[in-house]
Design a protein around this motif. Structure first.
Motif, PDB file in Angstrom:
ATOM      1  N   UNK A  30      41.899  35.667  30.079  1.00 38.96           N
ATOM      2  CA  UNK A  30      42.979  36.124  29.200  1.00 38.96           C
ATOM      3  C   UNK A  30      44.016  36.880  30.020  1.00 38.96           C
ATOM      4  N   UNK A  31      45.116  37.262  29.364  1.00 39.69           N
ATOM      5  CA  UNK A  31      46.206  37.988  30.027  1.00 39.69           C
ATOM      6  C   UNK A  31      46.607  37.271  31.311  1.00 39.69           C
ATOM      7  N   UNK A  32      46.732  35.947  31.223  1.00 42.65           N
ATOM      8  CA  UNK A  32      47.023  35.126  32.401  1.00 42.65           C
ATOM      9  C   UNK A  32      48.523  35.173  32.702  1.00 42.65           C
ATOM     10  N   UNK A  33      48.858  35.468  33.947  1.00 41.06           N
ATOM     11  CA  UNK A  33      50.262  35.506  34.359  1.00 41.06           C
ATOM     12  C   UNK A  33      50.399  34.914  35.756  1.00 41.06           C
ATOM     13  N   UNK A  34      51.637  34.653  36.154  1.00 33.17           N
ATOM     14  CA  UNK A  34      51.848  34.117  37.497  1.00 33.17           C
ATOM     15  C   UNK A  34      53.026  34.787  38.175  1.00 33.17           C
ATOM     16  N   UNK A  35      53.007  34.762  39.507  1.00 27.79           N
ATOM     17  CA  UNK A  35      54.070  35.324  40.338  1.00 27.79           C
ATOM     18  C   UNK A  35      54.469  34.277  41.361  1.00 27.79           C
ATOM     19  N   UNK A  36      55.730  33.882  41.357  1.00 25.40           N
ATOM     20  CA  UNK A  36      56.220  32.931  42.347  1.00 25.40           C
ATOM     21  C   UNK A  36      56.598  33.671  43.626  1.00 25.40           C
ATOM     22  N   UNK A  37      56.250  33.095  44.767  1.00 30.01           N
ATOM     23  CA  UNK A  37      56.530  33.684  46.066  1.00 30.01           C
ATOM     24  C   UNK A  37      57.392  32.744  46.898  1.00 30.01           C
ATOM     25  N   UNK A  38      58.315  33.314  47.662  1.00 33.81           N
ATOM     26  CA  UNK A  38      59.164  32.552  48.584  1.00 33.81           C
ATOM     27  C   UNK A  38      59.823  31.363  47.886  1.00 33.81           C
ATOM     28  N   UNK A  39      60.542  31.677  46.822  1.00 36.18           N
ATOM     29  CA  UNK A  39      61.264  30.640  46.111  1.00 36.18           C
ATOM     30  C   UNK A  39      60.410  29.653  45.357  1.00 36.18           C
ATOM     31  N   UNK A  40      59.140  30.029  45.129  1.00 36.28           N
ATOM     32  CA  UNK A  40      58.244  29.152  44.392  1.00 36.28           C
ATOM     33  C   UNK A  40      57.465  28.193  45.268  1.00 36.28           C
ATOM     34  N   UNK A  41      57.507  28.379  46.597  1.00 38.57           N
ATOM     35  CA  UNK A  41      56.672  27.556  47.480  1.00 38.57           C
ATOM     36  C   UNK A  41      55.204  27.787  47.183  1.00 38.57           C
ATOM     37  N   UNK A  42      54.884  29.052  46.912  1.00 35.10           N
ATOM     38  CA  UNK A  42      53.508  29.419  46.558  1.00 35.10           C
ATOM     39  C   UNK A  42      53.543  30.223  45.263  1.00 35.10           C
ATOM     40  N   UNK A  43      52.441  30.203  44.540  1.00 34.62           N
ATOM     41  CA  UNK A  43      52.323  30.937  43.283  1.00 34.62           C
ATOM     42  C   UNK A  43      50.988  31.647  43.244  1.00 34.62           C
ATOM     43  N   UNK A  44      51.014  32.887  42.784  1.00 35.79           N
ATOM     44  CA  UNK A  44      49.784  33.642  42.551  1.00 35.79           C
ATOM     45  C   UNK A  44      49.548  33.723  41.048  1.00 35.79           C
ATOM     46  N   UNK A  61      50.659  16.572  42.898  1.00 32.49           N
ATOM     47  CA  UNK A  61      49.891  16.188  41.717  1.00 32.49           C
ATOM     48  C   UNK A  61      49.274  17.391  41.002  1.00 32.49           C
ATOM     49  N   UNK A  62      49.426  18.586  41.562  1.00 33.75           N
ATOM     50  CA  UNK A  62      48.838  19.783  40.948  1.00 33.75           C
ATOM     51  C   UNK A  62      49.577  20.100  39.653  1.00 33.75           C
ATOM     52  N   UNK A  63      48.865  20.623  38.632  1.00 31.20           N
ATOM     53  CA  UNK A  63      49.505  20.911  37.346  1.00 31.20           C
ATOM     54  C   UNK A  63      50.665  21.899  37.470  1.00 31.20           C
ATOM     55  N   UNK A  64      51.568  21.834  36.518  1.00 38.03           N
ATOM     56  CA  UNK A  64      52.665  22.808  36.477  1.00 38.03           C
ATOM     57  C   UNK A  64      52.093  24.206  36.277  1.00 38.03           C
ATOM     58  N   UNK A  65      52.909  25.214  36.473  1.00 41.88           N
ATOM     59  CA  UNK A  65      52.455  26.587  36.321  1.00 41.88           C
ATOM     60  C   UNK A  65      51.888  26.833  34.924  1.00 41.88           C
ATOM     61  N   UNK A  66      52.604  26.389  33.923  1.00 43.57           N
ATOM     62  CA  UNK A  66      52.147  26.625  32.549  1.00 43.57           C
ATOM     63  C   UNK A  66      50.877  25.843  32.239  1.00 43.57           C
ATOM     64  N   UNK A  67      50.803  24.612  32.735  1.00 43.88           N
ATOM     65  CA  UNK A  67      49.599  23.807  32.499  1.00 43.88           C
ATOM     66  C   UNK A  67      48.387  24.426  33.191  1.00 43.88           C
ATOM     67  N   UNK A  68      48.587  24.928  34.413  1.00 39.53           N
ATOM     68  CA  UNK A  68      47.453  25.527  35.123  1.00 39.53           C
ATOM     69  C   UNK A  68      47.011  26.817  34.439  1.00 39.53           C
ATOM     70  N   UNK A  69      47.952  27.598  33.955  1.00 33.64           N
ATOM     71  CA  UNK A  69      47.574  28.808  33.211  1.00 33.64           C
ATOM     72  C   UNK A  69      46.798  28.430  31.950  1.00 33.64           C
ATOM     73  N   UNK A  70      47.151  27.295  31.363  1.00 36.51           N
ATOM     74  CA  UNK A  70      46.399  26.817  30.210  1.00 36.51           C
ATOM     75  C   UNK A  70      44.958  26.486  30.575  1.00 36.51           C
TER      76      UNK A  70
END
Length: 235
Positions: free
Chosen positions: A216-230, A199-208
């Motif tokens: 500002x300057x919000x970015x994300x990094x997917x780890x281990x095939x996208x299991x986790x995201x920073x 139920x957690x927001x998508x990556x783009x929605x959470x960055x929003x």
């Protein structure tokens, strides 16, 4: 004192009940990969040789200890968590590591951090923002206590991006993980985990949401095939 919602109280009680087995199950269920994820997240905080770092939803203090191991000795760390049982276990780990002078842990929710504006150089939250009922308020509160130019680093479970990997992951996450967790702890707690990730927001929605909270300057990094995201943002 901030009053948790009924849902927040249920989540806090659940984590209190599984606290004694929390570290063991984290290592077991992630095959130890969670430690690598934390190391990557801590590398993103960008703290200089002095100052203070805040770790929100610190749990048993794993990220706080990681920050201490990867920053100069003049950097102090404050960890806050809404679950007293987790904080008590974290204090034992800090004491065993001989880091009482650098790391202070206390009970406080993400939505009501008991520190003045612009107290910290950076803030982290690992596998915790998912459990904050009012996420925007929690992020806004973290933004408030960070100094201008400081970073927030959020580590959270996410849904894998590759279709084939996603199918295997969903089978493990939705079917196998709750059963293993239930053998050592509470089944309901490890059923809550995959449900809360889905139920957690998508990556783009959470960055929003992070941007709405003032980053500002919000970015994300997917780890281990996208299991986790920073997620990383700047005040």
């Amino acid at each position: 004192m901030y009053a948790l919602t009924e849902k927040g109280e249920r989540i806090r009680a659940m984590f209190g009940a599984i606290a004694p087995r929390y570290d063991l199950l984290n290592r077991l269920l992630s095959l130890g990969i969670d430690q690598r994820w934390r190391r990557f997240a801590v590398k993103q905080i960008g703290v200089a040789k002095t100052g203070r770092v805040l770790d929100v939803a610190t749990g048993t203090g794993d990220v706080a200890l990681e920050i201490a191991s990867r920053t100069a000795s003049d950097v102090s760390i404050v960890g806050v968590d809404f679950c007293p049982e987790m904080v008590e276990l974290g204090r034992v780990k800090v004491q065993q590591a001989g880091l009482e002078e650098r790391i202070a842990l206390q009970v406080a929710p993400c939505e009501d951090i008991p520190y003045p504006d612009e107290t910290f150089e950076a803030a982290t939250i690992a596998f915790g923002i998912r459990n904050v009922v009012d996420r925007k308020k929690g992020l806004t509160e973290m933004q408030r206590v960070i100094r201008k130019g400081g970073r927030i680093v959020v580590l959270e479970f996410s849904k894998p991006t590759a279709p084939v990997f996603s199918s295997l992951y969903n089978f493990y996450f939705l079917k196998v993980l709750p059963l293993i967790g239930g053998m050592f702890s509470r089944f309901s707690a490890y059923k809550y985990l995959p449900d809360s990730v889905l139920e957690f927001p998508s990556r783009e929605d959470f960055k929003g949401i992070m941007k709405e909270a003032g980053f500002s300057d919000v970015k994300h990094y997917d780890l281990t095939g996208g299991i986790a995201t920073v997620y990383v943002g700047v005040k």
